[in-house]
Design a protein around this motif. Structure first.
Motif, PDB file in Angstrom:
ATOM      1  N   TYR A 163     -10.498  32.833 -33.156  1.00  0.00           N
ATOM      2  CA  TYR A 163     -10.998  33.903 -32.305  1.00  0.00           C
ATOM      3  C   TYR A 163     -10.009  35.066 -32.255  1.00  0.00           C
ATOM      4  N   GLN A 164      -8.733  34.744 -32.171  1.00  0.00           N
ATOM      5  CA  GLN A 164      -7.736  35.818 -32.106  1.00  0.00           C
ATOM      6  C   GLN A 164      -7.740  36.632 -33.394  1.00  0.00           C
ATOM      7  N   SER A 165      -7.887  35.949 -34.516  1.00  0.00           N
ATOM      8  CA  SER A 165      -7.900  36.678 -35.785  1.00  0.00           C
ATOM      9  C   SER A 165      -9.091  37.611 -35.866  1.00  0.00           C
ATOM     10  N   GLU A 166     -10.178  37.223 -35.205  1.00  0.00           N
ATOM     11  CA  GLU A 166     -11.348  38.106 -35.178  1.00  0.00           C
ATOM     12  C   GLU A 166     -11.205  39.179 -34.105  1.00  0.00           C
ATOM     13  N   GLY A 167     -10.103  39.141 -33.417  1.00  0.00           N
ATOM     14  CA  GLY A 167      -9.878  40.161 -32.387  1.00  0.00           C
ATOM     15  C   GLY A 167     -10.601  39.874 -31.084  1.00  0.00           C
ATOM     16  N   LYS A 168     -10.853  38.589 -30.817  1.00  0.00           N
ATOM     17  CA  LYS A 168     -11.565  38.257 -29.582  1.00  0.00           C
ATOM     18  C   LYS A 168     -10.654  37.537 -28.606  1.00  0.00           C
ATOM     19  N   SER A 169     -10.884  37.766 -27.315  1.00  0.00           N
ATOM     20  CA  SER A 169     -10.095  37.088 -26.292  1.00  0.00           C
ATOM     21  C   SER A 169     -10.560  35.647 -26.152  1.00  0.00           C
ATOM     22  N   PHE A 170      -9.711  34.828 -25.582  1.00  0.00           N
ATOM     23  CA  PHE A 170     -10.000  33.397 -25.527  1.00  0.00           C
ATOM     24  C   PHE A 170      -9.375  32.805 -24.265  1.00  0.00           C
ATOM     25  N   LYS A 201      -0.253  23.034 -23.405  1.00  0.00           N
ATOM     26  CA  LYS A 201      -0.742  24.389 -23.703  1.00  0.00           C
ATOM     27  C   LYS A 201       0.205  25.129 -24.632  1.00  0.00           C
ATOM     28  N   THR A 202       1.488  24.971 -24.381  1.00  0.00           N
ATOM     29  CA  THR A 202       2.483  25.716 -25.157  1.00  0.00           C
ATOM     30  C   THR A 202       2.348  25.406 -26.642  1.00  0.00           C
ATOM     31  N   GLU A 203       2.203  24.124 -26.970  1.00  0.00           N
ATOM     32  CA  GLU A 203       2.135  23.726 -28.374  1.00  0.00           C
ATOM     33  C   GLU A 203       0.844  24.219 -29.017  1.00  0.00           C
ATOM     34  N   ILE A 204      -0.204  24.373 -28.213  1.00  0.00           N
ATOM     35  CA  ILE A 204      -1.469  24.863 -28.762  1.00  0.00           C
ATOM     36  C   ILE A 204      -1.324  26.288 -29.267  1.00  0.00           C
ATOM     37  N   MET A 205      -0.441  27.047 -28.620  1.00  0.00           N
ATOM     38  CA  MET A 205      -0.244  28.444 -29.019  1.00  0.00           C
ATOM     39  C   MET A 205       0.430  28.569 -30.380  1.00  0.00           C
ATOM     40  N   PHE A 206       1.188  27.545 -30.783  1.00  0.00           N
ATOM     41  CA  PHE A 206       2.045  27.677 -31.964  1.00  0.00           C
ATOM     42  C   PHE A 206       1.275  28.139 -33.206  1.00  0.00           C
ATOM     43  N   ARG A 207       0.078  27.568 -33.413  1.00  0.00           N
ATOM     44  CA  ARG A 207      -0.635  27.868 -34.653  1.00  0.00           C
ATOM     45  C   ARG A 207      -1.048  29.343 -34.706  1.00  0.00           C
ATOM     46  N   ALA A 208      -1.634  29.826 -33.606  1.00  0.00           N
ATOM     47  CA  ALA A 208      -2.058  31.224 -33.579  1.00  0.00           C
ATOM     48  C   ALA A 208      -0.855  32.149 -33.715  1.00  0.00           C
ATOM     49  N   LEU A 209       0.242  31.744 -33.116  1.00  0.00           N
ATOM     50  CA  LEU A 209       1.443  32.572 -33.187  1.00  0.00           C
ATOM     51  C   LEU A 209       1.985  32.613 -34.613  1.00  0.00           C
ATOM     52  N   GLU A 210       1.987  31.458 -35.257  1.00  0.00           N
ATOM     53  CA  GLU A 210       2.486  31.387 -36.633  1.00  0.00           C
ATOM     54  C   GLU A 210       1.663  32.310 -37.533  1.00  0.00           C
ATOM     55  N   HIS A 211       0.369  32.260 -37.334  1.00  0.00           N
ATOM     56  CA  HIS A 211      -0.530  33.107 -38.110  1.00  0.00           C
ATOM     57  C   HIS A 211      -0.201  34.588 -37.905  1.00  0.00           C
ATOM     58  N   ALA A 212      -0.031  34.960 -36.645  1.00  0.00           N
ATOM     59  CA  ALA A 212       0.281  36.356 -36.318  1.00  0.00           C
ATOM     60  C   ALA A 212       1.586  36.780 -36.975  1.00  0.00           C
ATOM     61  N   LEU A 213       2.581  35.906 -36.918  1.00  0.00           N
ATOM     62  CA  LEU A 213       3.891  36.254 -37.471  1.00  0.00           C
ATOM     63  C   LEU A 213       3.810  36.403 -38.987  1.00  0.00           C
ATOM     64  N   ARG A 214       3.013  35.560 -39.594  1.00  0.00           N
ATOM     65  CA  ARG A 214       2.882  35.649 -41.041  1.00  0.00           C
ATOM     66  C   ARG A 214       2.228  36.963 -41.442  1.00  0.00           C
ATOM     67  N   LEU A 215       1.302  37.440 -40.622  1.00  0.00           N
ATOM     68  CA  LEU A 215       0.651  38.722 -40.909  1.00  0.00           C
ATOM     69  C   LEU A 215       1.566  39.903 -40.584  1.00  0.00           C
ATOM     70  N   GLY A 216       2.729  39.600 -39.986  1.00  0.00           N
ATOM     71  CA  GLY A 216       3.636  40.685 -39.608  1.00  0.00           C
ATOM     72  C   GLY A 216       3.221  41.377 -38.333  1.00  0.00           C
ATOM     73  N   GLU A 217       2.473  40.681 -37.528  1.00  0.00           N
ATOM     74  CA  GLU A 217       2.043  41.272 -36.260  1.00  0.00           C
ATOM     75  C   GLU A 217       3.097  41.077 -35.182  1.00  0.00           C
ATOM     76  N   ARG A 218       2.913  41.810 -34.101  1.00  0.00           N
ATOM     77  CA  ARG A 218       3.787  41.635 -32.943  1.00  0.00           C
ATOM     78  C   ARG A 218       2.998  40.920 -31.857  1.00  0.00           C
TER      79      ARG A 218
END
Lengths: 262, 479
Positions: free
Chosen positions: B155-162, B172-189
């Protein structure tokens, strides 16, 4: 600006209902009881006759008669000039330090209004103006409060500092009095902040006085009693320099009123 | 000739200024650049200036009643009581200023806030992007967590809130890791915002351990781990006020703690710091009504996790009548039922949290417990200068009883701790606070159960709701 909340802690003030406040639409701004209780008001009957310092907080050995050691030294220094006496409302303590920080350094200008009532009372006491109308009528005295024989002059800021802060704290405090203000002094830029100096540096005679008199106002000062207003009296050096700058305009006397004696 | 050519090739803007101001919003006088430079950039439209305080445009009523209302652009304050007036010597008029964000430098109606509107600065090398694994966390996610983590990232990659509606201790913290990793790989902040300093301090080392190659900045008052270039920021919501359209992804932890700070400024700050249309992930155990109804009606995608990561049910709180606790404490005594419970817990060697409704009560209760000399007792409240050290000692087990106000109700994970609320009928303890407090208990797989006791003088609706909330979550989790 409504006064139902404390200017400092922003909590509801819960002022007791009073006949005087019962019908007024708005309470004047001020501090809540708990904040006001942390201040150290100076009892005028126990203060130094000259500088208004709270003598109760001073070592007894430093007091002779009703005059503190500092004022004796000033008297002996020959630099007192026309400067007569100072009166302050509060001693400097932690709470006052925080209020001054918020007021001057964080630029919370409305803080000046927290002391309106106290400031007016102190002013009247300083100029020995009887507070009640009735007493004045009985004595056959003046009915009007604006005593034309007094000129109120706030200590100015330099142009530079004024731009930086956006307001002059002494002027805001003076506005509390609701009387005409004469901005008769001009302060030169480029001097070091008093609050950054130590006592010896402050008392050293500067090569030239940072204050100069605005010549246009000189005529309105001649023969009048001058009241200088500032936020803090620390060593008294600033006020005496200002007094020295006013002296050439030949006032009758020069006294001062400050919020804090620190 | 040569010189003039060189002049044409060099960028028309100052790179230092660009780096300083990009993604941020500052008062013009705060910028460490000369007025002349700033003016030149404004002329060439690299910098946009906005008035610090604008008149609010709200509704007909305000117009008709003629009351003037203001909005502070920096902090979003609209409360008329939080504006002051003074005759300003800069603009020579009576000027309104915001009293709400004074400690960041006064914003007046005549001050200008600067934002960067030129091109974005070039990123310095992002070495972590090339490594095969950015996230080096070695734990495993449960099936439920796995699915939510995937959904969140998608959902985040599609630009949608969740919305992640997960019980306390569900990972909860560990659930964030995957989305965060993806963002970092794309060079996002990305930013992880949370209302409480304690939570930032707790999360920072966990993220640092999971993402060792990535610079991470922790922003809170007095932080020493600041890195202006870091692609991932963990911050208290207060700290986000200086950012402006900077982050590509936003995670808000404990989103419902906002109303506890009675402060719409925090929400304003988070929204301002994110780029327009940046997806927001809300993580909470107790969603506020707005998000809850958006989620239930299907407007906001999300997921519900009703099971803790260790698979044990949430401890269900017990109510215990304590009489007029306020009066008793005033007389220098503690309620007998509370005393007995504390003694029993100390004898069995447990560590306990004692939540109280106010700071004055905190001092009294701490002193009374200290006098009884059962164990080492400390009290912490928001303005306590030794707050962080005391929490650390409690974590290490040197302090056995920690008396606290609602500041520690969230995000603090200590294994094997049990909790009591003394004065649970006080209005400050509403359903969400009570659920969060219950969520402090039984966080580790080795000690999945423990007491949560609400000592009260008359059960309140909020206490009943809190219990129902927990029981419902448990039944949804299959218990």
């Amino acid at each position: 600006m409504n006064g139902d909340r404390c200017l400092f802690c922003r909590k509801l003030r819960e002022e007791p209902l009073h006949f005087r406040t019962l019908l007024s639409p708005e309470t004047p701004p001020g501090l809540c009881r708990s904040c006001a209780g942390k201040l150290a008001p100076i009892d005028p009957r126990r203060s130094c006759e000259r500088c208004g310092r709270d003598l109760g907080r001073l070592d007894g050995r430093l007091v002779h008669g009703n005059i503190c050691r500092d004022c004796e030294r000033w008297a002996g220094s020959g630099r007192n000039g026309l400067f007569g006496k100072n009166r302050s409302l509060y001693s400097y303590n932690e709470m006052m330090k925080e209020i001054i920080t918020a007021f001057k350094f964080r630029s919370d200008a409305v803080m000046a209004q927290a002391f309106r009532k106290e400031f007016r009372t102190a002013y009247r006491r300083l100029i020995r103006d009887d507070p009640s109308l009735w007493i004045r009528i009985r004595k056959g005295g003046r009915l009007f409060r604006n005593d034309p024989s007094h000129v109120i002059i706030p200590i100015p800021l330099s142009e530079e500092r004024l731009q930086q802060r956006g307001f002059n704290q002494a002027v805001l405090l003076t506005e509390n009095l609701g009387r005409p203000i004469t901005e008769a002094l001009i302060r030169r830029s480029g001097e070091e902040k008093q609050s950054k100096k130590n006592r010896r540096q402050r008392l050293k005679i500067p090569r030239n006085n940072p204050f100069t008199l605005d010549p246009q106002t000189a005529s309105s000062i001649a023969g009048k009693k001058v009241i200088l207003v500032d936020d803090i009296y620390t060593t008294g050096a600033t006020l005496r320099l200002a007094a020295a700058a006013i002296e050439p305009a030949a006032p009758l006397s020069i006294d001062s009123l400050t919020l804090v004696h620190g | 000739m040569l010189l003039s050519r060189k002049d044409n090739l060099s960028p028309a803007y100052d790179e230092h200024l660009q780096r300083y101001l990009f993604g941020r919003e500052c008062l013009v006088e705060e910028l460490p650049f000369s007025e002349e430079i700033i003016k030149r950039h404004v002329r060439k439209r690299f910098i946009t200036l906005h008035p610090g305080i604008e008149p609010a445009t709200d509704g007909l009523m305000a117009l008709l009643s003629g009351t003037k209302r203001w909005v502070c652009r920096r902090c979003g304050n609209t409360d008329p009581r939080e504006f002051g007036y003074c005759s300003c010597s800069r603009c020579g008029k009576t000027c309104v200023y915001c009293r709400h964000c004074l400690n960041m430098g006064v914003v007046r109606a005549c001050s200008r806030l600067a934002t960067w509107s030129g091109p974005a600065p070039e990123r310095t090398s992002l070495p972590w992007r090339d490594s095969s694994r950015i996230c080096e966390w070695t734990g495993t996610l449960s099936d439920v967590q796995e699915k939510v983590a995937d959904d969140l990232d998608q959902y985040q990659s599609e630009g949608k809130s969740f919305l992640i509606w997960a019980v306390c201790g569900s990972g909860k913290t560990e659930i964030m890791f995957r989305a965060l990793e993806h963002a970092l790989r794309l060079g996002e902040r990305a930013v992880l915002a949370t209302p409480r300093t304690d939570v930032v301090r707790e999360l920072f080392p966990r993220f640092k351990a999971a993402f060792p190659k990535v610079p991470i900045s922790a922003l809170y008052a007095g932080s020493e781990d600041k890195d202006p270039e870091a692609p991932f920021v963990i911050a208290t919501t207060h700290q986000l006020i200086r950012f402006y359209r900077y982050f590509d992804r936003v995670f808000i932890d404990e989103v419902d703690a906002f109303p506890y700070h009675y402060d719409p400024m925090l929400e304003y700050a988070v929204l301002k710091s994110a780029k327009e249309k940046a997806p927001i992930a809300y993580l909470t155990a107790t969603p506020p009504p707005v998000l809850k109804s958006a989620f239930l009606s299907g407007k906001l995608p999300g997921a519900k996790i009703a099971r803790r990561f260790h698979g044990y049910p949430l401890p269900v709180p017990k109510d215990c009548w304590a009489g007029n606790w306020r009066k008793l404490v005033g007389q220098g005594r503690l309620p007998e039922s509370f005393n007995q419970w504390v003694r029993a817990k100390m004898e069995s060697g447990k560590q306990i949290f004692v939540f109280v409704p106010s700071v004055t009560l905190l001092r009294e209760v701490t002193e009374l417990l200290q006098k009884r000399g059962l164990a080492r007792v400390a009290g912490v409240h928001a303005e306590d200068p030794d707050r962080h050290t005391k929490v650390m000692f409690f974590r290490e087990g040197q302090i056995r009883i920690l008396v606290t106000t609602t500041i520690l109700e969230r995000g603090v994970t200590i294994s094997g701790v049990e909790a009591a609320v003394l004065g649970a009928d006080d209005p400050i303890f509403d359903e969400r606070a009570l659920v969060q407090i219950a969520g402090r208990v039984g966080r580790s797989a080795s000690q999945p159960a423990g007491d949560v006791i609400y000592f009260h003088n008359g059960r309140t609706l909020e206490m009943i709701r809190a219990r129902r909330h927990i029981e419902q979550m448990n039944s949804e989790g299959g218990f």
